[in-house]
Scaffold this motif. Sequence first.
Motif, PDB file in Angstrom:
ATOM      1  N   ALA A  18       0.832  -1.209   0.000  1.00  0.00           N
ATOM      2  CA  ALA A  18       0.000   0.000   0.000  1.00  0.00           C
ATOM      3  C   ALA A  18       0.863   1.255   0.000  1.00  0.00           C
ATOM      4  N   GLN A  19       1.945   1.233   0.762  1.00  0.00           N
ATOM      5  CA  GLN A  19       2.845   2.383   0.807  1.00  0.00           C
ATOM      6  C   GLN A  19       3.516   2.619  -0.550  1.00  0.00           C
ATOM      7  N   ARG A  20       3.970   1.546  -1.181  1.00  0.00           N
ATOM      8  CA  ARG A  20       4.626   1.681  -2.489  1.00  0.00           C
ATOM      9  C   ARG A  20       3.671   2.259  -3.533  1.00  0.00           C
ATOM     10  N   VAL A  21       2.448   1.740  -3.554  1.00  0.00           N
ATOM     11  CA  VAL A  21       1.469   2.205  -4.539  1.00  0.00           C
ATOM     12  C   VAL A  21       1.120   3.666  -4.287  1.00  0.00           C
ATOM     13  N   MET A  22       0.897   4.043  -3.036  1.00  0.00           N
ATOM     14  CA  MET A  22       0.569   5.431  -2.731  1.00  0.00           C
ATOM     15  C   MET A  22       1.701   6.372  -3.126  1.00  0.00           C
ATOM     16  N   ARG A  23       2.937   6.007  -2.779  1.00  0.00           N
ATOM     17  CA  ARG A  23       4.074   6.872  -3.110  1.00  0.00           C
ATOM     18  C   ARG A  23       4.209   7.055  -4.622  1.00  0.00           C
ATOM     19  N   ALA A  24       3.982   5.992  -5.386  1.00  0.00           N
ATOM     20  CA  ALA A  24       4.073   6.079  -6.847  1.00  0.00           C
ATOM     21  C   ALA A  24       2.985   7.004  -7.399  1.00  0.00           C
ATOM     22  N   LEU A  25       1.780   6.921  -6.868  1.00  0.00           N
ATOM     23  CA  LEU A  25       0.681   7.781  -7.316  1.00  0.00           C
ATOM     24  C   LEU A  25       0.960   9.243  -6.977  1.00  0.00           C
ATOM     25  N   LEU A  26       1.498   9.479  -5.787  1.00  0.00           N
ATOM     26  CA  LEU A  26       1.842  10.851  -5.386  1.00  0.00           C
ATOM     27  C   LEU A  26       2.943  11.412  -6.290  1.00  0.00           C
ATOM     28  N   ALA A  27       3.942  10.607  -6.577  1.00  0.00           N
ATOM     29  CA  ALA A  27       5.064  11.063  -7.414  1.00  0.00           C
ATOM     30  C   ALA A  27       4.622  11.358  -8.840  1.00  0.00           C
ATOM     31  N   SER A  28       3.604  10.644  -9.316  1.00  0.00           N
ATOM     32  CA  SER A  28       3.131  10.829 -10.690  1.00  0.00           C
ATOM     33  C   SER A  28       2.197  12.025 -10.842  1.00  0.00           C
ATOM     34  N   GLY A  29       1.713  12.569  -9.724  1.00  0.00           N
ATOM     35  CA  GLY A  29       0.770  13.681  -9.783  1.00  0.00           C
ATOM     36  C   GLY A  29      -0.678  13.244  -9.920  1.00  0.00           C
ATOM     37  N   LYS A  30      -0.923  11.941  -9.964  1.00  0.00           N
ATOM     38  CA  LYS A  30      -2.302  11.441 -10.043  1.00  0.00           C
ATOM     39  C   LYS A  30      -3.002  11.529  -8.700  1.00  0.00           C
ATOM     40  N   LEU A  31      -2.247  11.779  -7.658  1.00  0.00           N
ATOM     41  CA  LEU A  31      -2.764  11.874  -6.295  1.00  0.00           C
ATOM     42  C   LEU A  31      -1.997  12.959  -5.561  1.00  0.00           C
ATOM     43  N   SER A  32      -2.695  13.728  -4.726  1.00  0.00           N
ATOM     44  CA  SER A  32      -2.023  14.753  -3.923  1.00  0.00           C
ATOM     45  C   SER A  32      -2.664  14.803  -2.539  1.00  0.00           C
ATOM     46  N   LEU A  33      -1.884  15.212  -1.554  1.00  0.00           N
ATOM     47  CA  LEU A  33      -2.381  15.293  -0.179  1.00  0.00           C
ATOM     48  C   LEU A  33      -3.245  16.535  -0.019  1.00  0.00           C
ATOM     49  N   ALA A  34      -4.499  16.356   0.392  1.00  0.00           N
ATOM     50  CA  ALA A  34      -5.411  17.484   0.612  1.00  0.00           C
ATOM     51  C   ALA A  34      -5.474  17.881   2.083  1.00  0.00           C
ATOM     52  N   GLN A  35      -5.313  16.911   2.963  1.00  0.00           N
ATOM     53  CA  GLN A  35      -5.363  17.194   4.400  1.00  0.00           C
ATOM     54  C   GLN A  35      -4.586  16.116   5.139  1.00  0.00           C
ATOM     55  N   GLU A  36      -3.645  16.525   5.961  1.00  0.00           N
ATOM     56  CA  GLU A  36      -2.831  15.565   6.700  1.00  0.00           C
ATOM     57  C   GLU A  36      -3.644  14.831   7.747  1.00  0.00           C
ATOM     58  N   ALA A  37      -3.165  13.645   8.089  1.00  0.00           N
ATOM     59  CA  ALA A  37      -3.811  12.878   9.148  1.00  0.00           C
ATOM     60  C   ALA A  37      -3.678  13.623  10.467  1.00  0.00           C
ATOM     61  N   GLU A  38      -4.680  13.488  11.315  1.00  0.00           N
ATOM     62  CA  GLU A  38      -4.655  14.129  12.631  1.00  0.00           C
ATOM     63  C   GLU A  38      -4.418  13.054  13.671  1.00  0.00           C
ATOM     64  N   ARG A  39      -3.344  13.172  14.391  1.00  0.00           N
ATOM     65  CA  ARG A  39      -2.946  12.146  15.352  1.00  0.00           C
ATOM     66  C   ARG A  39      -3.204  12.611  16.781  1.00  0.00           C
ATOM     67  N   PRO A  40      -3.954  11.838  17.555  1.00  0.00           N
ATOM     68  CA  PRO A  40      -4.144  12.184  18.963  1.00  0.00           C
ATOM     69  C   PRO A  40      -2.934  11.763  19.790  1.00  0.00           C
ATOM     70  N   LYS A  41      -2.933  12.157  21.026  1.00  0.00           N
ATOM     71  CA  LYS A  41      -1.833  11.783  21.911  1.00  0.00           C
ATOM     72  C   LYS A  41      -1.850  10.291  22.213  1.00  0.00           C
ATOM     73  N   LYS A  42      -3.054   9.703  22.199  1.00  0.00           N
ATOM     74  CA  LYS A  42      -3.159   8.255  22.395  1.00  0.00           C
ATOM     75  C   LYS A  42      -4.343   7.753  21.587  1.00  0.00           C
ATOM     76  N   GLY A  43      -4.249   6.507  21.159  1.00  0.00           N
ATOM     77  CA  GLY A  43      -5.298   5.957  20.329  1.00  0.00           C
ATOM     78  C   GLY A  43      -5.096   6.296  18.866  1.00  0.00           C
ATOM     79  N   LYS A  44      -6.127   6.016  18.051  1.00  0.00           N
ATOM     80  CA  LYS A  44      -6.033   6.261  16.624  1.00  0.00           C
ATOM     81  C   LYS A  44      -6.516   7.651  16.282  1.00  0.00           C
ATOM     82  N   GLY A  45      -6.056   8.140  15.141  1.00  0.00           N
ATOM     83  CA  GLY A  45      -6.438   9.469  14.710  1.00  0.00           C
ATOM     84  C   GLY A  45      -7.325   9.443  13.487  1.00  0.00           C
TER      85      GLY A  45
END
Length: 477
Positions: free
Chosen positions: A104-131
């Motif tokens: 999944a990481q490899r595929v995402m990085r390739a899509l980002l590098a190609s310009g077919k995908l771009s980050l619109a909003q970063e993940a929000e991480r809490p101090k504990k638990g999932k974000g």
Amino acid sequence: MHYKHEDFGITNTPVREVEKSPKITGDSWVQQDWEPQDEATKAYVSSLADGLGLLEGSRPTTQRKVLRCLSDFLIAVKTAPSGLVCWPMGEATYREAAYGYDVAQRVMRALLASGKLSLAQEAERPKKGKGLSAVYQARKEVAPDALRFKPHGTGPAIQVRDSKPEGYAFAGGEKPKGAILGLSQFKGQYEALQADMRAINKVMVIHPLRSPEDEEWAGGKRIFNDGRLDKGGRIYGGWQNKKAADRLHFTIDGEAVCEIDVKGSFVSLANVLFGESEIDLGSDPYQRIEFVRSGPPHMRSFAKELVSALLSSSPKKNRLPKGKKKDGNGKPIPLQKEYNLPKKVPAKFYYNQIIEAFPFIKNMDREAGTLMFVESSIIVKALLSLAQRKTPIVAYPVHDCLICKRSDEAEVIKALQEAFIEEIGQCPYLDVEYSNQGPKIIEPIRIESPKPKESKSRSRYAYLDWNIQDDISLIED
């Protein structure tokens, strides 16, 4: 003190709020379920993977994993009108999936590098638990409408989430979800549940649900809560994110649909499972509440919010629960403001009238989680009985209702009634809605010789440690 219901018309002065940047919401999620359905789609996905440099030097097994990962991405883009997709990247998400976190990481990085995908909003991480998952903007042209996919059936069709982390909530009222648990710890228990979901999904693939905008859905996932296979258990799918009125315009095999809804599902279940003597709730249980009967129409929706709070937890009776609707900045709108309630009327006034209408709620001490599990078991039983027929019938669940072809309406109603009777001895009122005509009420039915109270599902589904922490609404539209 007596409060006149004319008070509900009082307009409160809105509180000035600090402006914040609005949160971006994805239209769909990248799941781990899909692969190309036909040769043309396989050729397109293979060409895309090759152009991204993902196939060169890879073993055939790795190449298949890459194609499945790209398929998951493409179907998410297809079903996202704006191209905004959520792509979770926690390692637990890919536990026991058809491909791993590294793919999944490899595929995402390739899509980002190609310009077919771009980050619109970063993940929000809490101090504990999932974000909160990151949101990505995909180029819509990367997923042509002609592409067709099917579930490969090798990943989990069910999911078990751990209890939610305590003591943390995102700004704006968002809560982190419990971590995804490995199914291996439930060996000997989860296999039959997963087989049922795969049988249901198999029929959905043959008869996908389609929107007028050409969005398509064909498969769901059953999710259990709090690290248990007897907690939660609802089926989730992308079609449930659409408004109820819009769903009525969907089609299956080109045919118009109807939506068969269980009237007051949770209230009706609680009445049977926990009532000392069952009450005739009528075709609209919420009309038993005095402030609903005598107040403005919107008070019915307000009552459903409070009943949901009472059934899902033990709220403090001196305050209202947090509202689920949000303003333009993503901040929850207080119920008092949303429903234009007078400040001088205390929360206890509303809660007392609900308890008076539904006295069985008092008997539910820490057993509210039973309701979601019983409801989900009934819905799955009905869907499975339809899917396993000689000529399978498809229906798509929205928690306490089923979407089906109009030509299948009678059979789906019968299957739902039989599932209710088998589980709790009776079926509540059903409401059938259509896109071009008024709703139809189906009268309740029960078995001729009701089971003795002690042998009803109340004892079958009773547990000592129920305590819902899920923020999913228990009461549907």
